[in-house]
Design a protein around this motif. Structure first.
Motif, short mmCIF file in Angstrom:
data_model
loop_
_atom_site.label_atom_id
_atom_site.label_comp_id
_atom_site.label_asym_id
_atom_site.label_seq_id
_atom_site.Cartn_x
_atom_site.Cartn_y
_atom_site.Cartn_z
N UNK A 558 36.09 33.40 43.52
CA UNK A 558 34.90 34.25 43.45
C UNK A 558 34.00 33.68 42.37
N UNK A 559 32.77 33.34 42.73
CA UNK A 559 31.90 32.63 41.80
C UNK A 559 30.55 33.31 41.69
N UNK A 560 29.91 33.11 40.53
CA UNK A 560 28.54 33.54 40.30
C UNK A 560 27.73 32.33 39.87
N UNK A 561 26.45 32.53 39.65
CA UNK A 561 25.60 31.42 39.22
C UNK A 561 25.48 31.28 37.73
N UNK A 563 27.36 30.42 34.03
CA UNK A 563 28.48 29.75 33.38
C UNK A 563 29.39 30.79 32.72
N UNK A 564 30.72 30.66 32.84
CA UNK A 564 31.51 29.60 33.46
C UNK A 564 31.78 29.79 34.96
N UNK A 565 30.95 30.53 35.64
CA UNK A 565 30.88 30.60 37.10
C UNK A 565 32.01 31.39 37.77
N UNK A 566 33.26 31.21 37.35
CA UNK A 566 34.38 31.88 38.00
C UNK A 566 34.43 33.36 37.62
N UNK A 567 34.81 34.17 38.59
CA UNK A 567 35.00 35.61 38.38
C UNK A 567 36.36 36.01 38.97
N UNK A 568 36.92 37.12 38.52
CA UNK A 568 38.18 37.59 39.14
C UNK A 568 38.02 37.76 40.64
N UNK A 585 42.33 34.34 40.09
CA UNK A 585 41.06 33.65 40.29
C UNK A 585 41.05 32.75 41.52
N UNK A 586 41.89 33.06 42.50
CA UNK A 586 41.87 32.28 43.73
C UNK A 586 43.19 31.59 44.00
N UNK A 587 43.42 31.26 45.27
CA UNK A 587 44.64 30.58 45.67
C UNK A 587 44.58 29.09 45.42
N UNK A 588 45.72 28.48 45.20
CA UNK A 588 45.73 27.07 44.79
C UNK A 588 45.24 26.15 45.90
N UNK A 694 39.45 23.65 34.44
CA UNK A 694 38.75 23.69 33.16
C UNK A 694 37.92 24.96 33.02
N UNK A 695 37.19 25.31 34.09
CA UNK A 695 36.37 26.53 34.04
C UNK A 695 37.25 27.77 33.90
N UNK A 696 38.42 27.74 34.52
CA UNK A 696 39.35 28.86 34.40
C UNK A 696 39.73 29.10 32.95
N UNK A 697 39.80 28.03 32.16
CA UNK A 697 40.13 28.17 30.75
C UNK A 697 39.03 28.88 29.97
N UNK A 698 37.80 28.85 30.46
CA UNK A 698 36.66 29.39 29.73
C UNK A 698 36.24 30.77 30.19
N UNK A 699 36.87 31.29 31.24
CA UNK A 699 36.51 32.62 31.74
C UNK A 699 36.91 33.67 30.71
N UNK A 700 35.99 34.57 30.33
CA UNK A 700 36.36 35.61 29.37
C UNK A 700 37.36 36.59 29.97
N UNK A 701 38.41 36.88 29.20
CA UNK A 701 39.44 37.82 29.65
C UNK A 701 39.89 38.69 28.48
N UNK A 702 40.44 39.84 28.81
CA UNK A 702 40.93 40.78 27.80
C UNK A 702 42.02 40.13 26.95
N UNK A 703 41.86 40.22 25.65
CA UNK A 703 42.86 39.70 24.73
C UNK A 703 42.63 38.28 24.30
#
Length: 724
Positions: A558-561, A563-568, A585-588, A694-703
């Motif tokens: 699931x993506x937006x426009x 940065x870092x683009x990825x969404x849950x 964040x998506x299937x492998x 790499x983008x998955x590493x930058x997605x803001x998440x709780x904690x």
């Protein structure tokens, strides 16, 4: 006899004589790429500096009526709206100038204006999207400049602080229209650009690294591999330490708020009471106990079904007595159901030596580095002894996603006690497989077999799901010990004993540990977990498999426009029961294109079968694929669908994909358009896969860092969102 200095001088002269031309070409290319990165930083990433140079700045200080005693302007929970009327001017940007002497925080601003196209303030409707809210850091100057896209002259301007998690008062030094952007040479942004350009240059289809065969040029290839692994380890370490709120280590310049003021380095507890399970178990073991010291509340001991979360929570509210979450509860005692090996490896020795709790994140880092080294050595072993045509370029091109896309980056993002047993299991697995591979051609076969099996057996005390990788012993050793009947010889019998003995020894230890706690040799205690559902009644249900298979393997990202683009990723299911699900964040298979090669497994394995009499590689690939599917579905049945569980099975599919790519590489001619096409396809598949990880590493998440230090995270985002 020549001196050491003379030998070094001679070796240097000989090296320069042989490689002078190559070094000069590489140096020129690197210098050019650095220059390109510098030009990008100056003229592209700083284009707002040039665009705003001709603006006529307007200071709105005389329109602010919230002046405080120290000359700043205070926004409060009651008065947090700024409105300016009759401006009648063009507005290109706004600078919200926060006073420096205030708590650091992110402030969300809602900006509205009227212009030639809007006589009234406009907002989002069914068919349009208004001006989006913007996050601004009180401690980040670059975030305080906000570009506006207006039509003609702006008449009215409204700025409102929105959101519930705002700490008032917010102090302002002023508001400016059409402010001049400062020039900023960001070393982080410049270094990132240099790194991307160097990667592109090094792995371009015409690169010389594709002409260095790792079998024919062992010295050059080993230097290249060591250099690449060093860079990977440095980046992995930097990323893990970047999430300082989860690290638990303090010095005078790192996590200094928790520094004791005297030690060079000291540890401190992070993550709350629930995160100290391993440390508490180490303390208990040092005192001769296997259960935790804390006494469960009386109401928990009196419950008919203590594993019913709803009932527990009600009693906790009534009594005011808290219970420990996510620990095993059995017959009035708390136990740790996570694998015991990390405690014996890190926590217990550290506690006995220092009397302090071992910092979990450091254990995750150590085992992550061990995994990188082991996976690299394992792939190198396959490439050198089963594939004669693998070049340094192809090897590194496939080693990078094996490391970056295996899920260990996400474990490093959250280096908690949940991540440690998975990371330990992965590290022991790759080193166990490497030792097994070394045994096949070694003169000390028994030692390598014993070491490999010991590593593989210890997985049971870390992450039991990963024991399925032990099934690789069948394709690796079947021909030698069964087909060729070596098992019937004295040497073969000794070797098989070395192969099996560690499993027996570890099994005896773990079974004894289980029996001492729960009165059962095979009960690890997971069913007694005080978690979000009753594990004693969870059982196995086929209805949970389809949603899990889709989420783990096929769910598109699931993506937006932005940065870092990825969404849950969204999740829906028709399973009419409780589904354990955290953010994913998506299937492998949808997110890691390098795995698409698995769709051609049958054809590629057919190519291998026609080329080789032995079926070792075919057996390894099939076992890896089947094991990956089994582990993913077992995870879903036994525990649920969680992002960190991707690390349980991603490596299996990646390793299978890499071996298939090695097979394809063997079939393609060393020169010509076909090889160029193959390399181009590999580069694209790997590039997209690594980019996603790499983008998955930058997605803001709780904690995570983004949640604990949102103002600092916003500064990082705005470093790369240079166009804002």
């Amino acid at each position: 006899m020549p001196t050491v200095r003379e030998n070094i001088a001679y070796a240097s002269q000989h090296f320069m004589l042989v490689y002078r031309g190559t070094l000069l070409r590489v140096a020129r290319a690197v210098a050019l790429l650095v220059l390109v990165a510098a030009l990008l930083e100056v003229f592209v990433f700083n284009f707002n500096y040039f665009a705003s140079a001709g603006y006529q700045t307007i200071n709105l200080e005389n329109r602010l009526d919230m002046e405080s005693e120290d000359g700043t302007y205070a926004l409060t929970s009651i008065d947090h709206v700024l409105e300016f009327s009759h401006l009648n001017t063009e507005i290109h940007n706004i600078k919200v100038d926060f006073a420096p002497d205030q708590p650091a925080q992110n402030v969300t601003l809602k900006i509205q204006f009227t212009d030639a196209a809007h006589l009234t303030y406009f907002d989002s409707t069914e068919y349009t999207v208004g001006v989006p809210p913007v996050d601004v850091s009180t401690m980040g100057e670059r975030t305080q400049y906000i570009n506006l896209q207006t039509a003609g002259l702006v008449e009215n301007l409204r700025i409102e602080v929105v959101g519930d998690e705002v700490s008032y008062p917010i102090l302002l030094d002023g508001i400016y229209l059409n402010a001049h952007r400062p020039f900023e040479f960001s070393l982080l942004r410049f270094g990132t650009a240099v790194g991307i350009l160097l990667l592109g240059y090094a792995f371009r289809p015409g690169s010389a690294i594709y002409r260095i065969r790792i079998v024919e040029n062992p010295r050059k290839s080993k230097v290249g591999i060591i250099f690449a692994v060093t860079v990977e380890v440095a980046l992995l370490t930097s990323f893990l330490l970047f999430g300082s709120n989860l690290v638990g280590v303090a010095t005078s310049s790192y996590n200094y708020g928790s520094w004791d003021g005297t030690s060079l380095v000291n540890t401190f507890e992070v993550g709350g009471d629930n995160a100290q399970q391993y440390a508490e178990l180490a303390r208990a073991m040092a005192e001769g106990r296997l259960y935790l010291e804390e006494e469960p509340p009386a109401w928990l001991q009196e419950m008919n079904d203590p594993y019913d979360k709803g009932a527990r929570d009600e009693l906790q509210k009534e009594t005011g007595e808290k219970y420990l979450f996510d620990v095993a509860y059995y017959e009035g005692r708390y136990y740790v159901y996570f694998g015991v090996v990390p405690v014996l490896l890190f926590y217990l020795p550290f506690y006995l030596l220092t009397g302090a709790n071992f910092p979990t994140a450091i254990g995750v880092l150590v085992m992550a580095i061990a995994f990188v080294l082991g996976a690299t050595a394992l792939l190198d072993r396959f490439a050198r002894y089963h594939f004669r045509s693998v070049s340094l370029g192809v090897y590194l091109l496939l080693q990078i996603p094996t490391v970056a896309c295996s899920g260990i980056l996400y474990l490093a993002k959250f280096p908690t006690f949940y991540s440690l047993p998975i990371m330990c299991g992965l590290a022991f697995s790759v080193w166990g497989l490497y030792c097994w591979m070394r045994s096949r051609l070694s003169g000390h076969r028994c030692a390598w077999l014993f070491a490999g099996s010991l590593c593989m057996a210890l997985v049971a005390g870390c992450r039991p799901q990963l024991l399925v990788l032990s099934l690789l012993a069948f394709p690796l050793f079947w021909r030698t010990y069964i087909t060729e009947r070596r098992l019937l010889t004295a040497a073969g019998a000794r070797e098989f004993a070395c192969l099996a003995a560690p499993y027996v020894l570890v099994a005896v230890g773990i079974m004894g540990y289980n029996y001492a706690r729960f009165g059962s040799l095979t009960d690890f205690g997971a069913n007694y977990n005080l978690t979000v559902n009753d594990m004693t009644k969870r059982g196995m249900n086929v209805g949970r498999l389809a949603p899990a298979f889709f989420a783990y393997f096929l769910q598109p990202p699931c993506m937006t426009g932005v940065f870092p683009f990825l969404q849950p990723a969204p999740f829906d299911t028709t399973y009419m029961g409780q589904t354990i699900k955290e953010v994913t964040f998506g299937g492998i298979f949808a997110c890691l294109p390098i795995l698409w090669v698995l769709a051609f497994s049958r054809r590629i394995l057919g190519m291998r079968a026609r080329q080789r009499f032995t079926r070792t590689i075919m057996g390894v690939i099939i076992t890896l694929i089947v094991s990956g599917v089994v582990v993913a579905l077992l995870d879903a049945e036994l525990a649920g669908i969680l992002q960190r569980y991707y690390a349980d099975f991603s490596f299996m599919f990646l390793a299978a994909a890499v071996l298939l790519c090695f097979v394809v590489n063997e079939q393609v001619p060393p020169e010509g358009s076909t090889r160029q096409l193959m390399l181009t396809v590999f580069i694209v598949l790997v590039g997209v896969s690594v980019l996603y990880s790499t983008l998955l590493c930058l997605v803001p998440e709780t904690g995570w860092y983004a949640d604990v230090y949102p103002w600092a995270y916003q500064n990082i985002l705005d470093t790369f969102l240079f166009w804002k």
